[in-house]
Design a protein around this motif. Structure first.
Motif, mmCIF file in Angstrom:
data_model
loop_
_atom_site.group_PDB
_atom_site.id
_atom_site.type_symbol
_atom_site.label_atom_id
_atom_site.label_comp_id
_atom_site.label_asym_id
_atom_site.label_seq_id
_atom_site.Cartn_x
_atom_site.Cartn_y
_atom_site.Cartn_z
ATOM 1 N N LYS A 194 3.076 1.643 -2.753
ATOM 2 C CA LYS A 194 4.370 1.043 -3.128
ATOM 3 C C LYS A 194 4.381 -0.443 -2.787
ATOM 4 N N VAL A 195 3.901 -0.776 -1.603
ATOM 5 C CA VAL A 195 3.853 -2.183 -1.187
ATOM 6 C C VAL A 195 2.932 -2.958 -2.114
ATOM 7 N N SER A 196 1.802 -2.367 -2.453
ATOM 8 C CA SER A 196 0.850 -3.013 -3.358
ATOM 9 C C SER A 196 1.490 -3.300 -4.711
ATOM 10 N N TYR A 197 2.231 -2.366 -5.229
ATOM 11 C CA TYR A 197 2.907 -2.561 -6.523
ATOM 12 C C TYR A 197 3.950 -3.667 -6.423
ATOM 13 N N ASN A 198 4.748 -3.618 -5.366
ATOM 14 C CA ASN A 198 5.841 -4.582 -5.227
ATOM 15 C C ASN A 198 5.355 -6.012 -4.998
ATOM 16 N N THR A 199 4.157 -6.196 -4.456
ATOM 17 C CA THR A 199 3.647 -7.543 -4.191
ATOM 18 C C THR A 199 2.912 -8.135 -5.391
ATOM 19 N N GLN A 200 2.610 -7.326 -6.384
ATOM 20 C CA GLN A 200 1.912 -7.830 -7.577
ATOM 21 C C GLN A 200 2.908 -8.392 -8.588
ATOM 22 N N ASP A 201 2.454 -9.375 -9.344
ATOM 23 C CA ASP A 201 3.282 -9.928 -10.418
ATOM 24 C C ASP A 201 3.262 -9.023 -11.646
ATOM 25 N N LYS A 202 2.191 -8.298 -11.784
ATOM 26 C CA LYS A 202 1.994 -7.441 -12.967
ATOM 27 C C LYS A 202 2.761 -6.122 -12.817
ATOM 28 N N ASN A 203 3.398 -5.688 -13.908
ATOM 29 C CA ASN A 203 4.052 -4.375 -13.930
ATOM 30 C C ASN A 203 3.073 -3.337 -14.453
ATOM 31 N N TRP A 204 3.087 -2.173 -13.841
ATOM 32 C CA TRP A 204 2.218 -1.093 -14.275
ATOM 33 C C TRP A 204 2.919 -0.257 -15.339
ATOM 34 N N GLY A 205 2.116 0.271 -16.232
ATOM 35 C CA GLY A 205 2.599 1.286 -17.158
ATOM 36 C C GLY A 205 2.378 2.656 -16.528
ATOM 37 N N ILE A 206 2.794 3.695 -17.215
ATOM 38 C CA ILE A 206 2.645 5.052 -16.677
ATOM 39 C C ILE A 206 1.177 5.404 -16.480
ATOM 40 N N ASP A 207 0.341 5.053 -17.452
ATOM 41 C CA ASP A 207 -1.086 5.390 -17.342
ATOM 42 C C ASP A 207 -1.731 4.706 -16.132
ATOM 43 N N GLU A 208 -1.397 3.450 -15.925
ATOM 44 C CA GLU A 208 -1.963 2.732 -14.788
ATOM 45 C C GLU A 208 -1.409 3.286 -13.472
ATOM 46 N N LEU A 209 -0.142 3.644 -13.463
ATOM 47 C CA LEU A 209 0.461 4.245 -12.272
ATOM 48 C C LEU A 209 -0.240 5.557 -11.920
ATOM 49 N N ILE A 210 -0.500 6.371 -12.931
ATOM 50 C CA ILE A 210 -1.212 7.635 -12.695
ATOM 51 C C ILE A 210 -2.586 7.351 -12.105
ATOM 52 N N ALA A 211 -3.306 6.402 -12.699
ATOM 53 C CA ALA A 211 -4.653 6.081 -12.208
ATOM 54 C C ALA A 211 -4.601 5.599 -10.760
ATOM 55 N N GLN A 212 -3.669 4.717 -10.435
ATOM 56 C CA GLN A 212 -3.543 4.198 -9.070
ATOM 57 C C GLN A 212 -3.177 5.312 -8.087
ATOM 58 N N CYS A 213 -2.258 6.171 -8.482
ATOM 59 C CA CYS A 213 -1.822 7.250 -7.593
ATOM 60 C C CYS A 213 -2.920 8.278 -7.367
ATOM 61 N N VAL A 214 -3.637 8.621 -8.416
ATOM 62 C CA VAL A 214 -4.735 9.584 -8.280
ATOM 63 C C VAL A 214 -5.824 9.000 -7.381
ATOM 64 N N GLN A 215 -6.100 7.711 -7.552
ATOM 65 C CA GLN A 215 -7.086 7.047 -6.696
ATOM 66 C C GLN A 215 -6.623 7.094 -5.239
ATOM 67 N N GLU A 216 -5.356 6.816 -4.988
ATOM 68 C CA GLU A 216 -4.815 6.860 -3.621
ATOM 69 C C GLU A 216 -4.847 8.281 -3.069
ATOM 70 N N GLU A 217 -4.534 9.255 -3.904
ATOM 71 C CA GLU A 217 -4.570 10.659 -3.479
ATOM 72 C C GLU A 217 -5.992 11.049 -3.075
#
Length: 183
Positions: free
Chosen positions: A143-166
């Motif tokens: 969540k912190v990583s997302y909030n500090t980035q200028d770029k907004n993620w789409g659903i596909d990128e969010l899934i990829a990031q979350c699966v990687q974190e999981e």
């Protein structure tokens, strides 16, 4: 048995619906007249069912359109209840311990798509934010990583990031268990 009414194996006979009633069926006596009794009883029951079907026809709509409209009316769910159900998924759904993060995100995405289909628009940015808010605290680094980035993620990128974190969290947990076994 119903269609083959034979007497002495050769001659056919017809039984009038008016003459065949319960009073005309002979009483079963010691089993000697069982075949005739059974045939007459079955025939009477069959004819009575036929009479009921003729006397009480099922009402049919005049047009197929009316019929389909009647069915739709019976099975149509209240749109307000449907909106409430899907909004509840988006605002209150929390990931369960046994399901994967991908399943969690897909369930929330599905709810958003269904809301969009009934003209309650949930934008992709809003959905990503809602999904991030619903993640458990163990995803706070993401969540912190997302909030500090200028770029907004789409659903596909969010899934990829979350699966990687999981996956990273599972690997760390495995290492901790391994280290605990060595101690």
């Amino acid at each position: 048995m119903y269609g083959t009414n034979q007497c002495d194996g050769s001659s056919m006979f017809a039984i009038s619906m008016k003459t065949l009633n319960l009073a005309n069926i002979s009483i079963l006596t010691g089993g000697s007249n069982y075949k005739k009794w059974k045939r007459d009883t079955n025939l009477l029951l069959t004819l009575n069912e036929f009479d009921i079907a003729i006397e009480n026809p099922k009402p049919k709509p005049e047009l197929a359109v009316e019929y389909l409209a009647a069915i739709e009316k019976k099975f149509k769910e209240s749109e307000k209840a449907e909106v409430s159900q899907y909004m509840s998924v988006l605002t209150q759904y929390k990931i369960e311990g046994t399901s994967s993060i991908r399943d969690h995100i897909m369930k929330m995405s599905d709810a958003a798509e269904k809301l969009n289909s009934i003209e309650i628009n949930i934008g992709e940015k809003q959905l990503v934010f809602m999904i991030l808010q619903a993640l458990p605290t163990k995803y706070s680094q993401l969540k912190v990583s997302y909030n500090t980035q200028d770029k907004n993620w789409g659903i596909d990128e969010l899934i990829a990031q979350c699966v990687q974190e999981e996956t990273r969290q599972k690997q760390e947990k495995g290492k901790e268990i391994e280290e605990a076994n060595y101690v």
